[in-house]
Design a protein around this motif. Structure first.
Motif, PDB file in Angstrom:
ATOM      1  N   ARG A  97      -5.170 -22.700   5.574  1.00 40.27           N
ATOM      2  CA  ARG A  97      -4.900 -21.528   6.390  1.00 40.27           C
ATOM      3  C   ARG A  97      -3.394 -21.362   6.533  1.00 40.27           C
ATOM      4  O   ARG A  97      -2.662 -22.341   6.698  1.00 40.27           O
ATOM      5  CB  ARG A  97      -5.551 -21.660   7.770  1.00 40.27           C
ATOM      6  N   GLU A  98      -2.951 -20.132   6.445  1.00 43.65           N
ATOM      7  CA  GLU A  98      -1.538 -19.802   6.563  1.00 43.65           C
ATOM      8  C   GLU A  98      -0.924 -20.492   7.787  1.00 43.65           C
ATOM      9  O   GLU A  98      -1.403 -20.321   8.911  1.00 43.65           O
ATOM     10  CB  GLU A  98      -1.385 -18.279   6.672  1.00 43.65           C
ATOM     11  N   TYR A  99       0.117 -21.304   7.539  1.00 44.94           N
ATOM     12  CA  TYR A  99       0.799 -22.068   8.586  1.00 44.94           C
ATOM     13  C   TYR A  99      -0.184 -22.887   9.429  1.00 44.94           C
ATOM     14  O   TYR A  99       0.042 -23.109  10.623  1.00 44.94           O
ATOM     15  CB  TYR A  99       1.625 -21.146   9.491  1.00 44.94           C
ATOM     16  N   GLY A 100      -1.258 -23.354   8.789  1.00 43.31           N
ATOM     17  CA  GLY A 100      -2.251 -24.158   9.498  1.00 43.31           C
ATOM     18  C   GLY A 100      -1.866 -25.628   9.509  1.00 43.31           C
ATOM     19  O   GLY A 100      -0.745 -26.019   9.163  1.00 43.31           O
ATOM     20  N   ASP A 101      -2.832 -26.466   9.902  1.00 40.72           N
ATOM     21  CA  ASP A 101      -2.594 -27.903   9.972  1.00 40.72           C
ATOM     22  C   ASP A 101      -2.482 -28.501   8.572  1.00 40.72           C
ATOM     23  O   ASP A 101      -3.046 -27.981   7.597  1.00 40.72           O
ATOM     24  CB  ASP A 101      -3.737 -28.593  10.719  1.00 40.72           C
ATOM     25  N   THR A 102      -1.780 -29.629   8.470  1.00 46.31           N
ATOM     26  CA  THR A 102      -1.722 -30.388   7.223  1.00 46.31           C
ATOM     27  C   THR A 102      -3.077 -31.050   6.988  1.00 46.31           C
ATOM     28  O   THR A 102      -3.679 -31.602   7.915  1.00 46.31           O
ATOM     29  CB  THR A 102      -0.628 -31.458   7.296  1.00 46.31           C
ATOM     30  N   ARG A 119      -1.399 -34.597   0.715  1.00 44.35           N
ATOM     31  CA  ARG A 119      -1.311 -33.902   1.998  1.00 44.35           C
ATOM     32  C   ARG A 119      -0.693 -32.521   1.764  1.00 44.35           C
ATOM     33  O   ARG A 119       0.428 -32.413   1.257  1.00 44.35           O
ATOM     34  CB  ARG A 119      -0.477 -34.713   2.991  1.00 44.35           C
ATOM     35  N   LEU A 120      -1.444 -31.486   2.125  1.00 44.66           N
ATOM     36  CA  LEU A 120      -1.027 -30.113   1.857  1.00 44.66           C
ATOM     37  C   LEU A 120      -0.922 -29.330   3.167  1.00 44.66           C
ATOM     38  O   LEU A 120      -1.768 -29.464   4.049  1.00 44.66           O
ATOM     39  CB  LEU A 120      -2.038 -29.406   0.948  1.00 44.66           C
ATOM     40  N   ARG A 121       0.114 -28.501   3.249  1.00 45.53           N
ATOM     41  CA  ARG A 121       0.227 -27.572   4.378  1.00 45.53           C
ATOM     42  C   ARG A 121       0.711 -26.241   3.842  1.00 45.53           C
ATOM     43  O   ARG A 121       1.725 -26.168   3.135  1.00 45.53           O
ATOM     44  CB  ARG A 121       1.192 -28.086   5.449  1.00 45.53           C
ATOM     45  N   ALA A 122      -0.019 -25.189   4.168  1.00 41.93           N
ATOM     46  CA  ALA A 122       0.331 -23.849   3.698  1.00 41.93           C
ATOM     47  C   ALA A 122       1.471 -23.277   4.522  1.00 41.93           C
ATOM     48  O   ALA A 122       1.624 -23.592   5.708  1.00 41.93           O
ATOM     49  CB  ALA A 122      -0.890 -22.935   3.766  1.00 41.93           C
ATOM     50  N   GLY A 123       2.253 -22.416   3.891  1.00 44.83           N
ATOM     51  CA  GLY A 123       3.313 -21.696   4.572  1.00 44.83           C
ATOM     52  C   GLY A 123       2.971 -20.229   4.690  1.00 44.83           C
ATOM     53  O   GLY A 123       1.882 -19.870   5.143  1.00 44.83           O
ATOM     54  N   SER A 124       3.869 -19.370   4.224  1.00 43.94           N
ATOM     55  CA  SER A 124       3.702 -17.926   4.417  1.00 43.94           C
ATOM     56  C   SER A 124       2.916 -17.251   3.302  1.00 43.94           C
ATOM     57  O   SER A 124       2.571 -16.080   3.429  1.00 43.94           O
ATOM     58  CB  SER A 124       5.080 -17.258   4.522  1.00 43.94           C
ATOM     59  N   ARG A 125       2.643 -17.946   2.203  1.00 46.29           N
ATOM     60  CA  ARG A 125       1.941 -17.312   1.079  1.00 46.29           C
ATOM     61  C   ARG A 125       0.431 -17.424   1.261  1.00 46.29           C
ATOM     62  O   ARG A 125      -0.084 -18.486   1.609  1.00 46.29           O
ATOM     63  CB  ARG A 125       2.371 -17.928  -0.248  1.00 46.29           C
ATOM     64  N   VAL A 126      -0.261 -16.311   0.963  1.00 46.56           N
ATOM     65  CA  VAL A 126      -1.721 -16.278   1.078  1.00 46.56           C
ATOM     66  C   VAL A 126      -2.303 -15.755  -0.225  1.00 46.56           C
ATOM     67  O   VAL A 126      -1.661 -14.998  -0.945  1.00 46.56           O
ATOM     68  CB  VAL A 126      -2.172 -15.403   2.269  1.00 46.56           C
ATOM     69  N   GLY A 127      -3.531 -16.175  -0.539  1.00 48.06           N
ATOM     70  CA  GLY A 127      -4.183 -15.737  -1.770  1.00 48.06           C
ATOM     71  C   GLY A 127      -4.959 -16.883  -2.377  1.00 48.06           C
ATOM     72  O   GLY A 127      -5.545 -17.709  -1.656  1.00 48.06           O
ATOM     73  N   LEU A 136       0.021 -22.247 -12.974  1.00 48.19           N
ATOM     74  CA  LEU A 136      -0.824 -22.106 -11.791  1.00 48.19           C
ATOM     75  C   LEU A 136      -1.193 -20.638 -11.697  1.00 48.19           C
ATOM     76  O   LEU A 136      -0.425 -19.823 -11.193  1.00 48.19           O
ATOM     77  CB  LEU A 136      -0.076 -22.578 -10.546  1.00 48.19           C
ATOM     78  N   ASP A 137      -2.349 -20.294 -12.218  1.00 47.55           N
ATOM     79  CA  ASP A 137      -2.732 -18.898 -12.362  1.00 47.55           C
ATOM     80  C   ASP A 137      -3.380 -18.403 -11.081  1.00 47.55           C
ATOM     81  O   ASP A 137      -4.358 -18.986 -10.601  1.00 47.55           O
ATOM     82  CB  ASP A 137      -3.715 -18.764 -13.539  1.00 47.55           C
ATOM     83  N   GLY A 138      -2.856 -17.319 -10.523  1.00 50.23           N
ATOM     84  CA  GLY A 138      -3.449 -16.782  -9.311  1.00 50.23           C
ATOM     85  C   GLY A 138      -2.638 -15.643  -8.745  1.00 50.23           C
ATOM     86  O   GLY A 138      -1.747 -15.098  -9.393  1.00 50.23           O
ATOM     87  N   PHE A 139      -2.973 -15.279  -7.511  1.00 52.00           N
ATOM     88  CA  PHE A 139      -2.260 -14.217  -6.801  1.00 52.00           C
ATOM     89  C   PHE A 139      -1.863 -14.733  -5.436  1.00 52.00           C
ATOM     90  O   PHE A 139      -2.695 -15.257  -4.689  1.00 52.00           O
ATOM     91  CB  PHE A 139      -3.147 -12.978  -6.633  1.00 52.00           C
ATOM     92  N   LEU A 140      -0.582 -14.609  -5.112  1.00 50.15           N
ATOM     93  CA  LEU A 140      -0.085 -15.027  -3.814  1.00 50.15           C
ATOM     94  C   LEU A 140       0.756 -13.915  -3.217  1.00 50.15           C
ATOM     95  O   LEU A 140       1.635 -13.360  -3.883  1.00 50.15           O
ATOM     96  CB  LEU A 140       0.756 -16.301  -3.931  1.00 50.15           C
ATOM     97  N   LEU A 141       0.496 -13.615  -1.974  1.00 50.02           N
ATOM     98  CA  LEU A 141       1.228 -12.591  -1.239  1.00 50.02           C
ATOM     99  C   LEU A 141       2.070 -13.290  -0.179  1.00 50.02           C
ATOM    100  O   LEU A 141       1.540 -14.059   0.623  1.00 50.02           O
ATOM    101  CB  LEU A 141       0.237 -11.626  -0.594  1.00 50.02           C
ATOM    102  N   ASP A 142       3.374 -13.045  -0.201  1.00 54.61           N
ATOM    103  CA  ASP A 142       4.267 -13.684   0.760  1.00 54.61           C
ATOM    104  C   ASP A 142       4.279 -12.859   2.039  1.00 54.61           C
ATOM    105  O   ASP A 142       4.814 -11.743   2.067  1.00 54.61           O
ATOM    106  CB  ASP A 142       5.672 -13.785   0.174  1.00 54.61           C
ATOM    107  N   MET A 143       3.722 -13.407   3.113  1.00 55.53           N
ATOM    108  CA  MET A 143       3.624 -12.666   4.363  1.00 55.53           C
ATOM    109  C   MET A 143       4.998 -12.424   4.988  1.00 55.53           C
ATOM    110  O   MET A 143       5.187 -11.426   5.687  1.00 55.53           O
ATOM    111  CB  MET A 143       2.728 -13.422   5.343  1.00 55.53           C
ATOM    112  N   ASN A 144       5.962 -13.312   4.752  1.00 59.04           N
ATOM    113  CA  ASN A 144       7.326 -13.059   5.228  1.00 59.04           C
ATOM    114  C   ASN A 144       7.856 -11.748   4.655  1.00 59.04           C
ATOM    115  O   ASN A 144       8.372 -10.892   5.373  1.00 59.04           O
ATOM    116  CB  ASN A 144       8.256 -14.203   4.818  1.00 59.04           C
TER     117      ASN A 144
END
Length: 407
Positions: free
Chosen positions: A12-17, A50-58, A257-265
């Motif tokens: 989840r965007e800016y969620g827990d690690t 250990r992964l933590r998401a930032g501002s990118r979603v997709g 890394l094939d995909g779509f990411l939208l930077d919420m910033n």
């Protein structure tokens, strides 16, 4: 939380690690891509990262086939309203009933995007594939158009045909159609695209069969808006968003890394500045986005406020605004934002500077700076859960305040 069933990880965007099982190649590729806030091996669980998401979603597909999904905090329909308005504030391409991009019943970024593109593309091609003139250079056995004299001499001096020629061809293979086809091709390669949408996208690709592909890695070709292609423009703007969000920046060495990411910033910044620019036009003011100025008299320290408002003649600044995709913490907003706003106001000779945040406990907070004779820094918070019409009214109200000193 992470959902690991069927080779899928959900953040989840800016969620827990979270700690997830991941092979070393996928972990290294993900770390090198810098698409997450943090990526590191889990020292307590071998074979886990250990992964933590930032501002990118997709969503992206990692080496080995695992799909990584990053869910936005903002509801998908509202997110696509921000995207739609930023791309085309006129709103002719948005769903007139909902005030946003038509994303169907999908509440995840990639399925909603694929659905929206396919619907826009279907509307654009309903009248047939739009043709236009395109300059063609080729070697031919007969003369057509104009001879490319320099190329003719360089390649075929003293010989009989072929002839190096250039001419304008009336064709479906135009810049606009190439962008549309490239977006379809990219969407068909993305993970998480629903089967029904994938089949409709394949049908749209068939309709564009006479259109050539784009060369991967090159800049998108330029197209010019006109009355003739007005029905194409909504689909084109969304297609360009697809191609920018699936650019080669996610490629790390030989690993893609094939995909779509939208930077919420970036999306939030674009929405705030475009919405304010449009609202300021009603007051006869000019707004420049990412306007360049220098902090120092030696012009060595560059600064670019998100939006600078100019009065009559577009020479004198009357207001400055910076957008921050941040939510207010228990101890308030970061003080560094105030220092930045103070620098903007000082350099531009203004008595106020405005900061617009994605969320906050109160709609507005004012800080009066000591020793400045009353210079004020105003922090505004938006409620992105509000309906589109209410959100845009907020910007009209702010624009009226910004226009006050210039009135």
């Amino acid at each position: 939380m992470s959902a690991e069933a069927a080779g899928e990880i959900t953040l989840r965007e800016y969620g827990d690690t979270v700690s997830v099982p991941l092979d070393a190649a996928a972990g290294r590729a993900l770390a090198a891509s810098r698409m997450l806030e943090s990526v590191a091996p889990d020292p307590e669980r071998p074979g886990h990262w250990r992964l933590r998401a930032g501002s990118r979603v997709g969503a992206v597909r990692l080496p080995g086939g695992t799909v990584l999904r990053i869910a936005p905090k903002t509801p998908v329909r509202r997110l696509f309203f921000l995207l739609g308005f930023s791309l085309n504030p006129g709103g002719a391409w948005r769903d007139s009933r909902e005030g946003t991009v038509n994303t169907g019943a999908y509440d995840d970024v990639v399925p909603a995007l694929a659905y929206a593109v396919e619907r826009q593309l279907d509307g654009a091609l309903r009248q047939g594939v739009l043709q236009g003139y395109r300059e063609v250079t080729e070697s031919a056995p007969v003369v057509r158009g104009r001879i490319r004299e320099a190329e003719q001499i360089r390649r075929h001096f003293g010989r009989t045909p072929p002839v190096e020629i250039v001419y304008d061809a009336y064709t479906a293979d135009t810049a606009a159609n190439r962008i549309l086809r490239a977006a379809v091709e990219r969407l068909l390669r993305l993970p998480c695209v629903p089967g029904t949408v994938r089949r409709r996208l394949a049908h749209q690709r068939t309709r564009l069969a006479d259109v050539g592909p784009l060369v991967r890695g090159q800049e998108l070709p330029r197209w010019q808006p006109s009355r003739l292609n007005s029905h194409y423009q909504p689909a084109l703007r969304l297609a360009e968003a697809v191609l920018h969000g699936t650019s080669p920046e996610h490629r790390t060495g030989a690993l893609a890394l094939d995909g779509f990411l939208l930077d919420m910033n970036k999306l939030f910044e674009d929405f705030v500045t475009v919405a304010l620019r449009e609202a300021l036009r009603e007051h006869g003011l000019t707004a420049r986005l990412q306007d360049k100025h220098h902090l120092d008299s030696g012009r060595q320290v560059l600064m670019k406020p998100d939006l600078v408002v100019y009065g009559a003649g577009a020479r004198t600044p009357v207001a400055v605004v910076d957008a921050k995709y941040k939510t207010e913490k228990a101890d308030g907003y970061p003080n560094a934002d105030l220092y930045q706003a103070l620098a903007y106001a000082t350099v531009l000779g203004l008595r106020e500077a405005h900061l617009v945040y994605a969320a906050g406990r109160i709609p507005e907070r004012t800080t009066e700076v000591r020793g400045t004779g009353g210079l004020r820094l105003l922090q505004h918070s938006l409620d992105l859960s509000r309906e589109p019409a209410a959100l845009l009214r907020t910007f009209r109200d702010l624009a009226a305040r910004l226009a006050g000193p210039a009135a």
